[in-house]
Design a protein around this motif. Sequence first.
Motif, mmCIF file in Angstrom:
data_model
loop_
_atom_site.group_PDB
_atom_site.id
_atom_site.type_symbol
_atom_site.label_atom_id
_atom_site.label_comp_id
_atom_site.label_asym_id
_atom_site.label_seq_id
_atom_site.Cartn_x
_atom_site.Cartn_y
_atom_site.Cartn_z
ATOM 1 N N LEU A 1 0.843 -1.213 0.000
ATOM 2 C CA LEU A 1 0.000 0.000 0.000
ATOM 3 C C LEU A 1 0.874 1.257 0.000
ATOM 4 C CD1 LEU A 1 -2.844 -1.053 2.475
ATOM 5 C CD2 LEU A 1 -3.107 -0.506 0.037
ATOM 6 N N PRO A 2 0.709 2.126 -0.976
ATOM 7 C CA PRO A 2 1.585 3.291 -1.108
ATOM 8 C C PRO A 2 1.098 4.467 -0.256
ATOM 9 C CG PRO A 2 0.090 3.226 -2.959
ATOM 10 C CD PRO A 2 -0.254 2.039 -2.090
ATOM 11 N N MET B 1 -0.360 14.244 -4.107
ATOM 12 C CA MET B 1 -0.944 13.141 -4.859
ATOM 13 C C MET B 1 -1.646 12.233 -3.857
ATOM 14 S SD MET B 1 0.984 10.553 -7.469
ATOM 15 C CE MET B 1 1.649 9.373 -6.306
ATOM 16 N N ARG B 2 -2.852 11.863 -4.182
ATOM 17 C CA ARG B 2 -3.649 11.054 -3.277
ATOM 18 C C ARG B 2 -4.034 9.758 -3.963
ATOM 19 N NH1 ARG B 2 -8.978 14.002 -1.406
ATOM 20 N NH2 ARG B 2 -9.755 13.020 -3.292
ATOM 21 N N TRP B 3 -3.923 8.651 -3.252
ATOM 22 C CA TRP B 3 -4.366 7.355 -3.786
ATOM 23 C C TRP B 3 -5.790 7.098 -3.316
ATOM 24 C CZ3 TRP B 3 -1.194 4.389 -6.903
ATOM 25 C CH2 TRP B 3 0.166 4.699 -6.914
ATOM 26 N N ASN B 4 -6.638 6.643 -4.227
ATOM 27 C CA ASN B 4 -7.999 6.227 -3.876
ATOM 28 C C ASN B 4 -8.253 4.845 -4.450
ATOM 29 O OD1 ASN B 4 -8.774 9.471 -3.935
ATOM 30 N ND2 ASN B 4 -10.099 8.231 -2.625
ATOM 31 N N ALA B 5 -9.005 4.060 -3.716
ATOM 32 C CA ALA B 5 -9.408 2.758 -4.256
ATOM 33 C C ALA B 5 -10.485 2.943 -5.324
ATOM 34 C CB ALA B 5 -9.951 1.882 -3.135
ATOM 35 N N LEU B 6 -10.564 1.991 -6.227
ATOM 36 C CA LEU B 6 -11.696 1.951 -7.154
ATOM 37 C C LEU B 6 -12.967 1.675 -6.353
ATOM 38 C CD1 LEU B 6 -9.205 1.526 -9.023
ATOM 39 C CD2 LEU B 6 -10.635 0.008 -10.398
ATOM 40 N N ASP B 7 -14.111 2.118 -6.881
ATOM 41 C CA ASP B 7 -15.383 1.866 -6.188
ATOM 42 C C ASP B 7 -15.806 0.403 -6.295
ATOM 43 O OD1 ASP B 7 -15.670 4.482 -5.424
ATOM 44 O OD2 ASP B 7 -17.079 5.004 -7.025
ATOM 45 N N ALA B 8 -15.718 -0.141 -7.512
ATOM 46 C CA ALA B 8 -16.289 -1.470 -7.753
ATOM 47 C C ALA B 8 -15.453 -2.236 -8.761
ATOM 48 C CB ALA B 8 -17.714 -1.340 -8.276
ATOM 49 N N VAL B 9 -15.187 -3.490 -8.451
ATOM 50 C CA VAL B 9 -14.348 -4.335 -9.306
ATOM 51 C C VAL B 9 -15.096 -5.625 -9.610
ATOM 52 C CG1 VAL B 9 -12.276 -5.776 -9.259
ATOM 53 C CG2 VAL B 9 -12.147 -3.394 -8.521
ATOM 54 N N GLY B 10 -14.981 -6.093 -10.841
ATOM 55 C CA GLY B 10 -15.538 -7.378 -11.231
ATOM 56 C C GLY B 10 -14.433 -8.414 -11.323
ATOM 57 N N LEU B 11 -14.693 -9.590 -10.789
ATOM 58 C CA LEU B 11 -13.700 -10.662 -10.805
ATOM 59 C C LEU B 11 -14.249 -11.828 -11.613
ATOM 60 C CD1 LEU B 11 -11.349 -12.421 -9.937
ATOM 61 C CD2 LEU B 11 -12.363 -12.602 -7.671
ATOM 62 N N TYR B 12 -13.599 -12.124 -12.729
ATOM 63 C CA TYR B 12 -14.008 -13.269 -13.541
ATOM 64 C C TYR B 12 -13.280 -14.515 -13.044
ATOM 65 C CZ TYR B 12 -15.648 -16.118 -17.297
ATOM 66 O OH TYR B 12 -16.300 -17.103 -17.987
ATOM 67 N N VAL C 1 -1.899 -4.381 -5.355
ATOM 68 C CA VAL C 1 -2.865 -3.367 -4.908
ATOM 69 C C VAL C 1 -2.918 -2.186 -5.877
ATOM 70 C CG1 VAL C 1 -2.696 -3.964 -2.443
ATOM 71 C CG2 VAL C 1 -1.238 -2.152 -3.376
ATOM 72 N N PHE C 2 -1.823 -1.946 -6.631
ATOM 73 C CA PHE C 2 -1.817 -0.821 -7.569
ATOM 74 C C PHE C 2 -2.882 -0.972 -8.659
ATOM 75 C CE2 PHE C 2 2.446 -0.912 -5.756
ATOM 76 C CZ PHE C 2 2.560 0.386 -5.310
ATOM 77 N N ASP C 3 -3.279 -2.203 -8.939
ATOM 78 C CA ASP C 3 -4.323 -2.420 -9.941
ATOM 79 C C ASP C 3 -5.695 -1.964 -9.461
ATOM 80 O OD1 ASP C 3 -3.186 -4.146 -12.302
ATOM 81 O OD2 ASP C 3 -2.188 -4.790 -10.475
ATOM 82 N N PHE C 4 -5.824 -1.741 -8.171
ATOM 83 C CA PHE C 4 -7.129 -1.407 -7.607
ATOM 84 C C PHE C 4 -7.119 -0.026 -6.962
ATOM 85 C CE2 PHE C 4 -6.592 -6.024 -7.660
ATOM 86 C CZ PHE C 4 -7.626 -6.334 -8.529
ATOM 87 N N LEU D 1 8.753 8.555 -6.660
ATOM 88 C CA LEU D 1 9.549 7.322 -6.760
ATOM 89 C C LEU D 1 9.259 6.404 -5.571
ATOM 90 C CD1 LEU D 1 12.976 8.708 -8.050
ATOM 91 C CD2 LEU D 1 11.458 7.120 -9.262
ATOM 92 N N PRO D 2 8.829 5.176 -5.827
ATOM 93 C CA PRO D 2 8.430 4.282 -4.744
ATOM 94 C C PRO D 2 9.617 3.523 -4.162
ATOM 95 C CG PRO D 2 7.994 3.227 -6.834
ATOM 96 C CD PRO D 2 8.607 4.572 -7.156
#
Lengths: 435, 435
Positions: free
Chosen positions: A103-104, A119-130, A384-387, B103-104
């Motif tokens: 987690l950054p 710069m602020r990190w926010n999570a995505l609201d909703a993710v679909g998992l296939y 986690v960066f993907d989300f 930079l992380p």
Amino acid sequence: MEILSTAQADFEPRFQALLDDARETTARVDGAVSAIIGEVRAEGDAALLRLTSRFDGWAPEGVAALRVTPQQIDAAVASIEPGLMQALDTAATRIEAFHRAQLPADIDLPGTDGVALGMRWNALDAVGLYVPGGKAAYPSSVLMNALPARVAGVERVAMVVPTPGGALNPLVLAAAKRAGVAEIWRVGGAQAVAALAWGTESIAPVDRIVGPGNAYVAEAKRQVFGRVGIDSIAGPSEVLVLADARNDPAHVAMDLLAQAEHDEAAQSILITDDAAFAEAVIREVEKALTTLPRRAIAGESWARHGAVILVRDWDEACALANRLAPEHLQIMLDDPRAVFGKIRHAGAAFLGRHTPEAIGDYVAGPNHVLPTGRSSRFSSGLSVFDFLKRTTWVQAEPHGLRAIGPAAVLLAEAEGLGAHGASVQIRLDEMQLRR
Amino acid sequence: MEILSTAQADFEPRFQALLDDARETTARVDGAVSAIIGEVRAEGDAALLRLTSRFDGWAPEGVAALRVTPQQIDAAVASIEPGLMQALDTAATRIEAFHRAQLPADIDLPGTDGVALGMRWNALDAVGLYVPGGKAAYPSSVLMNALPARVAGVERVAMVVPTPGGALNPLVLAAAKRAGVAEIWRVGGAQAVAALAWGTESIAPVDRIVGPGNAYVAEAKRQVFGRVGIDSIAGPSEVLVLADARNDPAHVAMDLLAQAEHDEAAQSILITDDAAFAEAVIREVEKALTTLPRRAIAGESWARHGAVILVRDWDEACALANRLAPEHLQIMLDDPRAVFGKIRHAGAAFLGRHTPEAIGDYVAGPNHVLPTGRSSRFSSGLSVFDFLKRTTWVQAEPHGLRAIGPAAVLLAEAEGLGAHGASVQIRLDEMQLRR
């Protein structure tokens, strides 16, 4: 299986051929997929019911039957033997811990010149998992895809999984429960991807779709990309093993075969500095191929795509490894970290003689969704960066705008963007008047 | 331009229509582009020379003429007035500083259980930067694309820029020099993208291609994706301004027009809680549209896609902002940070009354390459992360494998992957024997 040596005169063209080996032949399904997506967009739930009957071999009695119930999930969990549930929990706990370490932190620069930045990190609201149905339904993949989303802070994770013939997979449901996924839909294929991207009366749309699938699912993800985010589309799996003669050839052979058993298109490569050891590994591979349950698949992968490369030293090996940019890299040497320090491109590395890649597939903690087909040159495993996504921000005080505004005006004018310059200049002019 | 109010009964369908407004109509150029890529793959430099003559209106005398020389770069720098060079340097210095803050850090978890874990960031080896020629040749874009790559540690940044009629753009060359880009090729279009992805006799292939371009460039990037990484394909620009009646309507109007002047398909939206202020801003927009140099473009954007939305309070405004997920968000209120705290989706935010978005386009420091078309729901602006990738690693000691190996074996067997389980089990068995 090919045997190469860097000492041979024809090494370079043969190694290049190995690099160019296109192991995947993708079926052209774009027309079929765009028709399915069109049906789901136009008819919503009705299309999902019809397509599920057509492709999955069971006829849901109405939309409610498409949603897995809490009772079904609890029954699945109860049906699994405790040792296996414990293993699932060990894996989940370790995966969560590793992804929490990813987690950054936000950036918050007060600035000394009247211009604060951040710069602020926010999570995505909703993710679909296939999650694929049938034989490729892997509970470990449910953990590896869902847990990073949960750790990132995604509020809604909606899982879709086809249930061929109407049969639920208890281990997949148990993994979903352990990963905190409560919204599970019994739909699959391009229709499931379409429902996640566009929404139906019952399924709310998501912001990003992740998870493996067949050619239809991959093509559907390509087609909905832009409306929603997608993960990268995985090719066949690969392992590159760097091993010296101090290893047990049987260990190395089984590590190569663990990759080969995934898929006929998988690729296992050994790089070693010892010809006799290479021969011993090849013999052990052949021996194991007489007994392994998935020997047909593993044998075909090894025959068609396997390779053994003899090198003169480990620097040479690192240079080849960087050109191969493998998904998985095992470094089975006395000082694996020294060699790992020279590796620039690999999805995941497994260091030392006691770290078979398979522990990374399940319980080590890092993700097993990794870049294939040399794409670790420019991409990374799931994380986690993907989300998460970033919003940068700027806050200028009047004296800050006075300090940096004139440079913006000059550059805007040089680019012929008058309103850009004017939006800064009118503020500067007004400050001038007020002084 | 549309005027909406959340107090109106038909607000929801009208707002939804605004969200669904597809502002981009992409030309179908896939056939032409795949033909061009095929020519470059088959013929290399010879194809580049021929296609440059055909599309760019000048005939390079051999491949050497495609490479911009150090003398040409120095002459370009010398031709630019010192004030403008100083502005370019101010911008570059601030952009570098902000991206350095991104930079992380690597992860290195020694582990208490005999299993060490970690994650290492590495820069990409080589990146290609596409810079459009002609009227859209923006030196600021050269800085915004090249500097994050340099800060990330990318060793080779190769820039391609078409030179229509053979004319070099001095400001673009000066920006490249300031950004440390020494390898510049005078090629453009799909042929330049093909050369970067596949390489020619003269141009070595890269690992990722970034930078804006026309429909041919965008389609070429789509087609080479997979062989190399690409950045996201930008749509028309957008700004959302949240402003109360304490602002100068002329400032807000110019901020809206600074976005509108980019492109007829750009979109500028004002959300305010004061009807009289809204009317004052609209009057100021109309007034400015009589004098701005790019009034034709800005006027058409405002007429076709502009909107003013009246809200009852700022919570309502935040909810709408999150649904719009704008590329740029200005928050022109007394306590902009309080409102920003409620924003989950925006590419970049500009806080307070003295922070026009245009300073972010040039000199503030954060990147101006940002997600458009509501994609800030799931993606982020350009950053050092676009030029880095991660390798995770695991190193198990024998006792570590003994601790977590059995869970991996159980899960592998449950998934029917025998060699996976065996690769762990043979090591566990051997340790057992040795004890």
